[in-house]
Structures are given as structure tokens and as C-alpha cells.
Design a protein around this motif. Structure first.
Motif, mmCIF file in Angstrom:
data_model
loop_
_atom_site.group_PDB
_atom_site.id
_atom_site.type_symbol
_atom_site.label_atom_id
_atom_site.label_comp_id
_atom_site.label_asym_id
_atom_site.label_seq_id
_atom_site.Cartn_x
_atom_site.Cartn_y
_atom_site.Cartn_z
ATOM 1 N N CYS A 45 7.736 -5.918 -1.065
ATOM 2 C CA CYS A 45 6.899 -6.656 -0.120
ATOM 3 C C CYS A 45 5.877 -7.551 -0.815
ATOM 4 C CB CYS A 45 6.210 -5.713 0.852
ATOM 5 S SG CYS A 45 5.009 -4.606 0.098
ATOM 6 N N ALA A 63 0.790 -1.227 0.000
ATOM 7 C CA ALA A 63 0.000 0.000 0.000
ATOM 8 C C ALA A 63 0.827 1.285 0.000
ATOM 9 C CB ALA A 63 -0.934 0.006 1.208
ATOM 10 N N CYS A 64 2.029 1.266 0.578
ATOM 11 C CA CYS A 64 2.724 2.536 0.823
ATOM 12 C C CYS A 64 3.827 2.846 -0.190
ATOM 13 C CB CYS A 64 3.317 2.542 2.230
ATOM 14 S SG CYS A 64 4.738 1.443 2.431
ATOM 15 N N PHE A 65 4.267 1.891 -0.963
ATOM 16 C CA PHE A 65 5.357 2.033 -1.934
ATOM 17 C C PHE A 65 6.694 2.383 -1.280
ATOM 18 C CE2 PHE A 65 3.909 1.621 -6.361
ATOM 19 C CZ PHE A 65 2.573 1.313 -6.113
ATOM 20 N N GLY A 66 6.800 2.199 0.033
ATOM 21 C CA GLY A 66 8.054 2.502 0.716
ATOM 22 C C GLY A 66 9.170 1.542 0.353
HETATM 23 S S1 FES Z 1 4.365 -1.119 -0.298
HETATM 24 FE FE1 FES Z 1 4.437 -0.732 1.844
HETATM 25 S S2 FES Z 1 6.151 -1.903 2.504
HETATM 26 FE FE2 FES Z 1 5.938 -2.433 0.420
#
Ligand code: FES
Length: 275
Positions: A252, A236-239
Motif C-alpha cells: 500500500c 499501519a497494519c502490515f496486512g
Molecule cells: S499496511 Fe495496512 S494495508 Fe498496507
């Protein structure tokens, strides 16, 4: 990439810790997770403690920590290997039998299936905390009767204590205090010279890049379990996004295991080079 990965049950669940022990300088946490599907080596869980997880004096709780599993008994018993290097992992390392752990998982794509009829011999290579998914894969191959190489690299004798339960592993240390002095590259080169191999690797970025470059040079198929800071763990976050030859992927959900064929290089910070 595999589309048959075990999928995590929805939501976070709380499980009991049934045992803890040290392995070299690392800490092993064993939980009983009866709701878990079978897990594949290379997959990970997001772990946090049920109590005492950040948030002191009104602060926010920490994010969960992405941790690979070390072993499983196939009946819900699962072990995680933790290196207490920061506040979250230090807190996880302090857990005792009977404490509660919150987890989400298994997440991500693990290593592809390895069969006893495969043409090439699996060669498993780990450095440091990269030990966990590689030993999980070694355990799976042993159960399936698949002969394989196991090459483990450590900084020194204290860390190399983690290899004590794998007497057949080829161990090297940077300072030569245990096994061969140097990195995993010398034993890996000998393994590649001795016959056809497929390499499965996890470890610090410099080690992974050296393994990747050697496999590239020798046209050896290879799979790499990549490490990246993860915030959500489910896309969800693209981190955790990195750029590969196939475009941007989220480690992930599209990884953390990636084929060496999509990696042009791995920088010292763990960033993946696409060119
Ligand atoms: S998209 Fe959130 S940790 Fe991979």
C-alpha cells in the motif's frame, strides 16, 4: 520507486457520485472530488459508502475497499472501476448518481512517469479488473502523445465488453468469443519481437506471473501493479506485506506498482516470491 507521488489529503472525505454506468460486467462510478490532488495511474483509493456499509444489526462496518481509478478529467472528476464480487464491492456497485461515497486517497506509488522521448515503446497489458490502472495509464499516454501498445485479456465476450471504448486495443479471450483465442501472452510476445518495449501490467496473478516470466526471459523492463487485500491502506497494519528481492515491502505504500526486477515470481494466490 518514485518519491514524487501525489499525496492524499489528510482524513476521509465524502464525495457525491455524479454518474454510474456499466462497462462490460463491471460498474463505473464517477465522483466529483474537488479536494483531490492530481492522481497517478496505478495509485488507489480506499472506498466505502457513507451509508449502508456493513454494520447491520449491531455488527461492525466493513473495511474500506482498495480500488484503482479508471480515468480522471484533471478537474476533480474521477472514475473507479468496480467488480461486484463480494459484499463490499457489491454494495459499491449498487451506488447511484447522487449517493455519497467516502474515500481516502490517492494512496501508494503508481506507475513511473513515461516520456515521449523514452527509448523503449510502452506496452500496456491488462487482464480482467486489472483493466483500471492500465486504461488510466493509456489515457495519460494518449494525452501526452506517447505511442503505446495496449493488450487486453478477458475470460469471455461478456467481460470483453469492457474493451468497447478502446478500438485500437489488441483483445484476447480465453474462449475466443472476442478477438484472439488465448491469453495475453501471444500478442505480448509479438510486441516484444517487434522492437524494444517497457511493459506495464496489471491483472490476475497467473497472468502477471506469465508476463513477468516472459519479460525476465527477454530482458524486458517491466512494472507490475500488484493486488493484495488491504486493511488500512496507509502502511499501519502490515496486512499487505510481501517479500521481494529487496526485502519486505508494504504494497500500500511501497507499491502497489513494483518493478519486475524485485520480483522472483508471483504465485497463483498473488503472493510474491523473493527467491
Ligand atoms: S499496511 Fe495496512 S494495508 Fe498496507
Amino acid at each position: 520507486m518514485s518519491d514524487s507521488r501525489p499525496i492524499a489529503p489528510f482524513g476521509r472525505r465524502s464525495v457525491s457520485i455524479v454518474e454510474t454506468r456499466s462497462l462490460g460486467l463491471y460498474q463505473v462510478i464517477k465522483v466529483q472530488d474537488d479536494a483531490a490532488p492530481l492522481v497517478r495511474p496505478g495509485q488507489f483509493h480506499m472506498l466505502s459508502t457513507t451509508v449502508g456499509w456493513g454494520g447491520e444489526t449491531g455488527g461492525r462496518p466493513w473495511l474500506g475497499r482498495a480500488i484503482s481509478f479508471l480515468s480522471t478529467d484533471g478537474a476533480g472528476g474521477i472514475e473507479f472501476l468496480v467488480d461486484g464480487v463480494g459484499p463490499g464491492t457489491h454494495r459499491l456497485s449498487s451506488l447511484k448518481s447522487g449517493d455519497q461515497l467516502d474515500l481516502v486517497g490517492p494512496l501508494g506509488n503508481g506507475f513511473p512517469e513515461v516520456g515521449s522521448s523514452d527509448q523503449t515503446k510502452p506496452c500496456l497489458v491488462a487482464g480482467g479488473i486489472g483493466l483500471a490502472p492500465i486504461l488510466a495509464l493509456s489515457q495519460r499516454l494518449e494525452l501526452d502523445g506517447v505511442e503505446h501498445d495496449l493488450i487486453l485479456g478477458f475470460r469471455n465476450a461478456e467481460f470483453a465488453g469492457a474493451a468497447r471504448d478502446w478500438p485500437n486495443a489488441s483483445v484476447s479471450t480465453d474462449d475466443g468469443s472476442v478477438g484472439e483465442q488465448g491469453t495475453v501472452i501471444a500478442p505480448l510476445t509479438r510486441a516484444l519481437d517487434s522492437g524494444s518495449r517497457t511493459v506495464y501490467a496489471c491483472g490476475p496473478p497467473l497472468m502477471l506471473e506469465a508476463v513477468r516470466a516472459l519479460c525476465d526471459e527477454t530482458n524486458t523492463p517491466a512494472w507490475f501493479a500488484m493486488e493484495a487485500p488491504m486493511a488500512c491502506g496507509f502502511g499501519a497494519c502490515f496486512g499487505c506485506a510481501v517479500e521481494t528481492k529487496d526485502g519486505i515491502v508494504r504494497l500500500c505504500v511501497d507499491g502497489p506498482v513494483l518493478s519486475g526486477s524485485v520480483l522472483a515470481g508471483i504465485s497463483s494466490t498473488g503472493r510474491v516470491d523473493a527467491q
